[in-house]
Design a protein around this motif. Structure first.
Motif, PDB file in Angstrom:
ATOM      1  N   GLY A   1      67.305 -12.459 -53.790  1.00  0.00           N
ATOM      2  CA  GLY A   1      66.284 -11.753 -53.040  1.00  0.00           C
ATOM      3  C   GLY A   1      66.685 -11.335 -51.646  1.00  0.00           C
ATOM      4  O   GLY A   1      67.845 -11.427 -51.233  1.00  0.00           O
ATOM      5  N   GLN A   2      65.699 -10.856 -50.917  1.00  0.00           N
ATOM      6  CA  GLN A   2      65.873 -10.391 -49.548  1.00  0.00           C
ATOM      7  C   GLN A   2      65.103 -11.307 -48.610  1.00  0.00           C
ATOM      8  O   GLN A   2      63.983 -11.720 -48.910  1.00  0.00           O
ATOM      9  CB  GLN A   2      65.364  -8.952 -49.407  1.00  0.00           C
ATOM     10  CG  GLN A   2      66.053  -7.959 -50.330  1.00  0.00           C
ATOM     11  CD  GLN A   2      65.432  -6.586 -50.257  1.00  0.00           C
ATOM     12  OE1 GLN A   2      64.556  -6.326 -49.442  1.00  0.00           O
ATOM     13  NE2 GLN A   2      65.882  -5.686 -51.122  1.00  0.00           N
ATOM     14  N   ILE A   3      65.694 -11.615 -47.457  1.00  0.00           N
ATOM     15  CA  ILE A   3      65.121 -12.595 -46.541  1.00  0.00           C
ATOM     16  C   ILE A   3      64.435 -11.887 -45.382  1.00  0.00           C
ATOM     17  O   ILE A   3      64.990 -10.971 -44.767  1.00  0.00           O
ATOM     18  CB  ILE A   3      66.210 -13.529 -45.987  1.00  0.00           C
ATOM     19  CG1 ILE A   3      66.891 -14.277 -47.134  1.00  0.00           C
ATOM     20  CG2 ILE A   3      65.615 -14.512 -44.989  1.00  0.00           C
ATOM     21  CD1 ILE A   3      68.101 -15.058 -46.682  1.00  0.00           C
ATOM     22  N   HIS A   4      63.225 -12.316 -45.088  1.00  0.00           N
ATOM     23  CA  HIS A   4      62.525 -11.892 -43.877  1.00  0.00           C
ATOM     24  C   HIS A   4      61.775 -13.097 -43.338  1.00  0.00           C
ATOM     25  O   HIS A   4      60.752 -13.509 -43.874  1.00  0.00           O
ATOM     26  CB  HIS A   4      61.556 -10.750 -44.156  1.00  0.00           C
ATOM     27  CG  HIS A   4      60.774 -10.320 -42.944  1.00  0.00           C
ATOM     28  ND1 HIS A   4      61.374  -9.733 -41.852  1.00  0.00           N
ATOM     29  CD2 HIS A   4      59.461 -10.419 -42.656  1.00  0.00           C
ATOM     30  CE1 HIS A   4      60.458  -9.478 -40.944  1.00  0.00           C
ATOM     31  NE2 HIS A   4      59.281  -9.887 -41.406  1.00  0.00           N
ATOM     32  N   GLU A   5      62.321 -13.710 -42.247  1.00  0.00           N
ATOM     33  CA  GLU A   5      61.773 -14.920 -41.651  1.00  0.00           C
ATOM     34  C   GLU A   5      61.639 -16.017 -42.719  1.00  0.00           C
ATOM     35  O   GLU A   5      62.629 -16.524 -43.202  1.00  0.00           O
ATOM     36  CB  GLU A   5      60.446 -14.629 -40.943  1.00  0.00           C
ATOM     37  CG  GLU A   5      60.609 -13.723 -39.731  1.00  0.00           C
ATOM     38  CD  GLU A   5      59.329 -13.541 -38.962  1.00  0.00           C
ATOM     39  OE1 GLU A   5      58.247 -13.885 -39.492  1.00  0.00           O
ATOM     40  OE2 GLU A   5      59.392 -13.042 -37.815  1.00  0.00           O
ATOM     41  N   ASN A   6      60.416 -16.354 -43.141  1.00  0.00           N
ATOM     42  CA  ASN A   6      60.234 -17.433 -44.115  1.00  0.00           C
ATOM     43  C   ASN A   6      59.953 -16.916 -45.516  1.00  0.00           C
ATOM     44  O   ASN A   6      59.552 -17.674 -46.384  1.00  0.00           O
ATOM     45  CB  ASN A   6      59.063 -18.338 -43.688  1.00  0.00           C
ATOM     46  CG  ASN A   6      59.476 -19.334 -42.637  1.00  0.00           C
ATOM     47  OD1 ASN A   6      60.286 -19.006 -41.792  1.00  0.00           O
ATOM     48  ND2 ASN A   6      58.941 -20.519 -42.686  1.00  0.00           N
ATOM     49  N   GLU A   7      60.175 -15.626 -45.739  1.00  0.00           N
ATOM     50  CA  GLU A   7      59.893 -15.035 -47.044  1.00  0.00           C
ATOM     51  C   GLU A   7      61.180 -14.622 -47.751  1.00  0.00           C
ATOM     52  O   GLU A   7      62.078 -14.040 -47.143  1.00  0.00           O
ATOM     53  CB  GLU A   7      58.981 -13.820 -46.884  1.00  0.00           C
ATOM     54  CG  GLU A   7      58.627 -13.154 -48.205  1.00  0.00           C
ATOM     55  CD  GLU A   7      57.782 -11.909 -48.013  1.00  0.00           C
ATOM     56  OE1 GLU A   7      56.550 -11.999 -48.162  1.00  0.00           O
ATOM     57  OE2 GLU A   7      58.361 -10.842 -47.692  1.00  0.00           O
ATOM     58  N   ILE A   8      61.255 -14.958 -49.049  1.00  0.00           N
ATOM     59  CA  ILE A   8      62.313 -14.440 -49.915  1.00  0.00           C
ATOM     60  C   ILE A   8      61.645 -13.414 -50.828  1.00  0.00           C
ATOM     61  O   ILE A   8      60.831 -13.766 -51.684  1.00  0.00           O
ATOM     62  CB  ILE A   8      62.976 -15.548 -50.750  1.00  0.00           C
ATOM     63  CG1 ILE A   8      63.439 -16.703 -49.859  1.00  0.00           C
ATOM     64  CG2 ILE A   8      64.154 -14.986 -51.527  1.00  0.00           C
ATOM     65  CD1 ILE A   8      64.016 -17.874 -50.630  1.00  0.00           C
ATOM     66  N   ALA A   9      61.971 -12.134 -50.633  1.00  0.00           N
ATOM     67  CA  ALA A   9      61.290 -11.048 -51.333  1.00  0.00           C
ATOM     68  C   ALA A   9      62.161 -10.490 -52.453  1.00  0.00           C
ATOM     69  O   ALA A   9      63.366 -10.762 -52.537  1.00  0.00           O
ATOM     70  CB  ALA A   9      60.919  -9.934 -50.344  1.00  0.00           C
ATOM     71  N   GLN A  10      61.519  -9.702 -53.320  1.00  0.00           N
ATOM     72  CA  GLN A  10      62.207  -9.008 -54.415  1.00  0.00           C
ATOM     73  C   GLN A  10      62.951  -9.992 -55.320  1.00  0.00           C
ATOM     74  O   GLN A  10      64.102  -9.777 -55.707  1.00  0.00           O
ATOM     75  CB  GLN A  10      63.195  -7.975 -53.855  1.00  0.00           C
ATOM     76  CG  GLN A  10      62.626  -7.037 -52.822  1.00  0.00           C
ATOM     77  CD  GLN A  10      61.658  -6.031 -53.422  1.00  0.00           C
ATOM     78  OE1 GLN A  10      61.826  -5.615 -54.554  1.00  0.00           O
ATOM     79  NE2 GLN A  10      60.657  -5.646 -52.665  1.00  0.00           N
ATOM     80  N   VAL A  11      62.279 -11.087 -55.681  1.00  0.00           N
ATOM     81  CA  VAL A  11      62.897 -12.110 -56.520  1.00  0.00           C
ATOM     82  C   VAL A  11      62.445 -11.915 -57.967  1.00  0.00           C
ATOM     83  O   VAL A  11      61.239 -11.821 -58.239  1.00  0.00           O
ATOM     84  CB  VAL A  11      62.516 -13.524 -56.042  1.00  0.00           C
ATOM     85  CG1 VAL A  11      63.127 -14.582 -56.968  1.00  0.00           C
ATOM     86  CG2 VAL A  11      62.964 -13.736 -54.610  1.00  0.00           C
ATOM     87  N   HIS A  12      63.403 -11.864 -58.889  1.00  0.00           N
ATOM     88  CA  HIS A  12      63.067 -11.785 -60.308  1.00  0.00           C
ATOM     89  C   HIS A  12      62.916 -13.199 -60.857  1.00  0.00           C
ATOM     90  O   HIS A  12      63.881 -13.965 -60.901  1.00  0.00           O
ATOM     91  CB  HIS A  12      64.153 -11.031 -61.080  1.00  0.00           C
ATOM     92  CG  HIS A  12      63.871 -10.959 -62.554  1.00  0.00           C
ATOM     93  ND1 HIS A  12      64.867 -10.723 -63.483  1.00  0.00           N
ATOM     94  CD2 HIS A  12      62.719 -11.098 -63.271  1.00  0.00           C
ATOM     95  CE1 HIS A  12      64.330 -10.727 -64.700  1.00  0.00           C
ATOM     96  NE2 HIS A  12      63.041 -10.954 -64.585  1.00  0.00           N
ATOM     97  N   LEU A  13      61.687 -13.548 -61.260  1.00  0.00           N
ATOM     98  CA  LEU A  13      61.426 -14.851 -61.854  1.00  0.00           C
ATOM     99  C   LEU A  13      61.287 -14.694 -63.359  1.00  0.00           C
ATOM    100  O   LEU A  13      60.481 -13.893 -63.843  1.00  0.00           O
ATOM    101  CB  LEU A  13      60.139 -15.454 -61.285  1.00  0.00           C
ATOM    102  CG  LEU A  13      60.133 -15.847 -59.809  1.00  0.00           C
ATOM    103  CD1 LEU A  13      58.773 -16.408 -59.422  1.00  0.00           C
ATOM    104  CD2 LEU A  13      61.230 -16.842 -59.483  1.00  0.00           C
ATOM    105  N   SER A  14      62.070 -15.441 -64.077  1.00  0.00           N
ATOM    106  CA  SER A  14      61.947 -15.455 -65.528  1.00  0.00           C
ATOM    107  C   SER A  14      60.865 -16.442 -65.939  1.00  0.00           C
ATOM    108  O   SER A  14      60.555 -17.388 -65.205  1.00  0.00           O
ATOM    109  CB  SER A  14      63.278 -15.859 -66.172  1.00  0.00           C
ATOM    110  OG  SER A  14      64.310 -14.961 -65.808  1.00  0.00           O
TER     111      SER A  14
END
Length: 699
Positions: free
Chosen positions: A653-666
């Protein structure tokens, strides 16, 4: 001015191992100083009821303004010691003390208990409870099963005084008076080379020994205003900070009244305690600042005075000074049905169906007689459990995010077994039970292992009770798995503050991860009433969207709106067909919002050879999610350090402060590693969100 010969005595010695202006023991009791003092003072009185008495212990808090000239012995000698502390440190703390001592008047708070045994002091052996209270820190109460478990609670009294000073007067059943004052400052010089005064001094005859006399004596050495009239103890807290305005004073008064109800509603309901808080000062502020709570009027107080509207807890927190005790008091006092060891699971489910107030009573193998009181409120219950043992003071507050709809009180009322065992697992601030406390206290390994078994025993009992009331076939959606209940325990690797503990919940270790014990949680499920699952997409019905947008923060306080997606124009009616009645679909607009979705997760910490700490996040997703947003919030720190923690690296994913974005969860298990930029031991809470398209009918 009263005639007396009281003097301050600060012991002195050569090459003293000193203490500075900061008192680290005060950090053991975070939160509002008045509320922590209320907790500790009442608990101390409940530990020592009058022998053979069935009447409730009574604790009174009286605020009064006094003339400084009447108590010149209290401040004159003490000012010199404070000035000496300031001369070597120039600390603002001592500068402020000197300022308040110069006032012509000051507020004094009297904390007195009645129907107790008082504090004894053996003048010949220089021993007894009085000396423990005044002079010792870290020497626990000797009463079996008592609330005091570490001997630090007296620190909270000093926190209320602006000059860190108390005066203690006690009378025992044999009509013996004992009196002494105590002040906690800092080590300071005497004027002789290499010689210093200790940080703690005593107000007595000038020899550092408590004043004691029999009732039949004149007791001229004890000022008349400090003499007890009946058995019990009074702690006088001089120079407390109370703003002269009615509004500011009212805030302090309200905090104290609420602290009584939050922490001791069960003791009051059972007739073990009654409390008076009198901040009226005669006619200065009037009867509106008089609070008296006992078994006969607690219902009226909850209904008409405090926490009365609405009678449920709308604060989703585990902090002691935040929750509303009203629904938990209702759970504790009401009983529609009682489930005992004689009831099977099937019988219990049948008997509990449709009931609001349910009491479970069970004899557990290790801790003995135990109860769980439930107030079932599917709409407003906040899934909070309060933990108590025999003294009936709230010790633990645990929020469970399952969204089932209940308020609960756990009580271990076994004097011979559980009460004493849980006491050894209690931290100094009486805010949690944990086997780690036994490790810190260097207890034998078998005791530590037993504490772990107690944790599991309580957890299994509460889980069984919740399963009875909320069986799986009654859940709103098969997509939402019921959460296992967890009690507030401490991570094996948490070293932030060993006497306070953290908010981490230990549940064991995952087979595929190494490091600290796991932190297991479940994300809050989306109520079935507001949405339906269709495959992987979520569609919210248009007529419900308007209400949801106005009333619901879909992202837990971070609502985001995206540009409106244009809709195609309706098709024109066919030509040549006069009988055609045009039926157009209502024009709608689409918006994308962030919405939470339910996940189970564990977080492990691991320290490598270089001292770097990394974390492993294991997420169990109920379905395949192409684009998830994972927000990790550090919790459990006792200072502001955790506010500056941000993720610096993540395996996906992509990191912004305390967020991990654009994560593919199976669907199923997902493993993610990450690290933070501000090194330390943290527990983390996880918020999982995804983008949801909602449709609104355009007006």
């Amino acid at each position: 001015m009263e005639t007396n010969n009281l003097k301050w005595y600060f012991p002195k010695a050569l090459n003293v191992s000193g203490r500075g202006e900061n008192d680290p023991q005060k950090e053991l009791f975070p939160g509002d100083v008045y509320q922590t003092m209320i907790r500790e003072s009442i608990q101390n009185s409940l530990d020592h009821p009058k022998t053979g008495s069935n009447v409730p212990v009574r604790v009174e808090y009286k605020l009064r303004k006094v003339e400084s000239s009447k108590y010149s012995y209290l401040k004159d000698d003490l000012r010199e010691h404070i000035q000496s502390c300031y001369n070597i440190s120039h600390a603002d703390k001592f500068k402020h003390m000197l300022k308040v001592l110069s006032a012509n008047q000051f507020y004094m708070l009297e904390v007195a208990d009645y129907r107790t045994i008082g504090m004894d002091y053996d003048y010949d052996t220089d021993n007894g409870r009085f000396k423990k209270f005044v002079r010792y820190t870290g020497d626990p109460n000797e009463v079996v099963g008592a609330g005091g478990s570490h001997g630090y609670g007296k620190i909270t009294y000093f926190s209320v005084s602006e000059i860190n000073t108390l005066i203690v007067s006690s009378m025992t059943a044999d009509d013996t008076f004992t009196f002494e004052g105590v002040s906690r400052l800092a080590t300071h010089p005497t004027g002789t080379p290499r010689e210093s005064y200790y940080d703690t001094g005593f107000l007595d005859s000038g020899n550092g020994t408590p004043i004691q006399c029999e009732k039949k004596d004149v007791c001229s050495a004890i000022p008349e205003s400090f003499r007890r009239e009946e058995t019990g103890t009074t702690v006088y807290i001089p120079y407390i900070s109370i703003d002269e305005s009615k509004d500011e004073k009212g805030k302090v008064y309200k905090k104290c009244c609420e602290a009584v109800l939050r922490n001791f509603f069960a003791a009051i309901e059972d007739g073990k305690l009654e409390v008076l808080i009198d901040f009226s000062e005669g006619e200065l502020f009037g009867e509106e600042f008089i609070f008296e709570c006992n078994q006969s009027n607690i219902e009226d107080i909850f209904t008409n005075q405090f926490f009365n509207a609405p009678p449920y807890d709308n604060v989703r927190t585990s902090f002691f000074d935040k929750f509303n005790p009203h629904p938990y008091w209702l759970a504790y006092r009401n009983n529609d049905v009682t489930i005992t060891d004689d009831d099977s699971y099937e019988e219990a489910v049948e008997r509990c169906t449709g009931k609001k107030y349910i009491c479970f009573k069970k004899y557990l193998p290790i801790i003995g007689k135990t109860s769980l009181f439930l107030n079932v409120d599917l709409q407003r219950g906040n899934d909070l459990v309060l933990f108590m043992r025999s003294p009936r003071m709230v010790v633990g507050v645990q929020h469970n995010s399952s969204s089932r709809g209940y308020s609960a009180v756990f009580l271990c009322d076994d004097e011979e077994k559980g009460n004493q065992l849980l006491r050894t697992m209690e931290d100094a601030a009486h805010r949690t039970w944990s086997k780690r406390q036994l490790k810190l206290d260097k207890r034998p390994q078998e005791k530590i292992e037993q504490a772990g078994q107690i944790e599991e025993e309580m957890r299994d009992f509460i889980r069984w009770c919740l399963d009875v009331v909320f069986p799986a076939n009654q859940t709103d959606s098969d997509d939402v798995e019921l959460e296992d209940f967890t009690i507030p325990l401490i991570s094996e690797s948490d070293t932030t503050n060993p006497l306070i503990g953290s908010l981490i919940n230990i549940q064991g270790k995952d087979d595929d991860a190494q490091g600290a014990p796991a932190d297991i949680h479940v994300g809050e499920p989306i109520p079935h009433k507001k949405s339906t699952y269709v495959g992987k997409a979520q569609v919210i019905e248009p007529q419900k969207v308007k209400s949801a947008v106005n009333e619901t923060d879909f992202s837990g306080g971070r609502k985001r709106e995206f540009p409106v997606i244009p809709q195609p124009n309706p098709q024109p009616k066919p030509s040549g067909d006069d009988d055609y009645i045009e039926e157009l679909e209502p024009e709608t607009e689409e918006r994308i919002v962030r919405m939470k979705f339910p996940v189970k997760y564990r977080i492990f910490s691991e320290e490598n050879a270089d001292g770097e700490i990394s974390y492993t996040l294991i997420v169990h997703s109920p379905y395949d999610e192409e684009k998830a947003y994972l927000t990790l919030t550090p919790i459990g720190e006792t200072d502001d350090k955790s506010c500056n923690v941000h993720i610096k690296m993540a395996s996906v994913g992509q990191i912004h402060e305390n967020e991990i974005a654009q994560v593919h969860l199976s669907e199923g298990k997902n493993v993610i590693t990450f690290s933070v930029d501000n090194a330390g031991e943290y527990a983390f809470s996880l918020l999982a969100e995804h983008d949801v398209t909602i449709k609104e009918q355009m007006l």
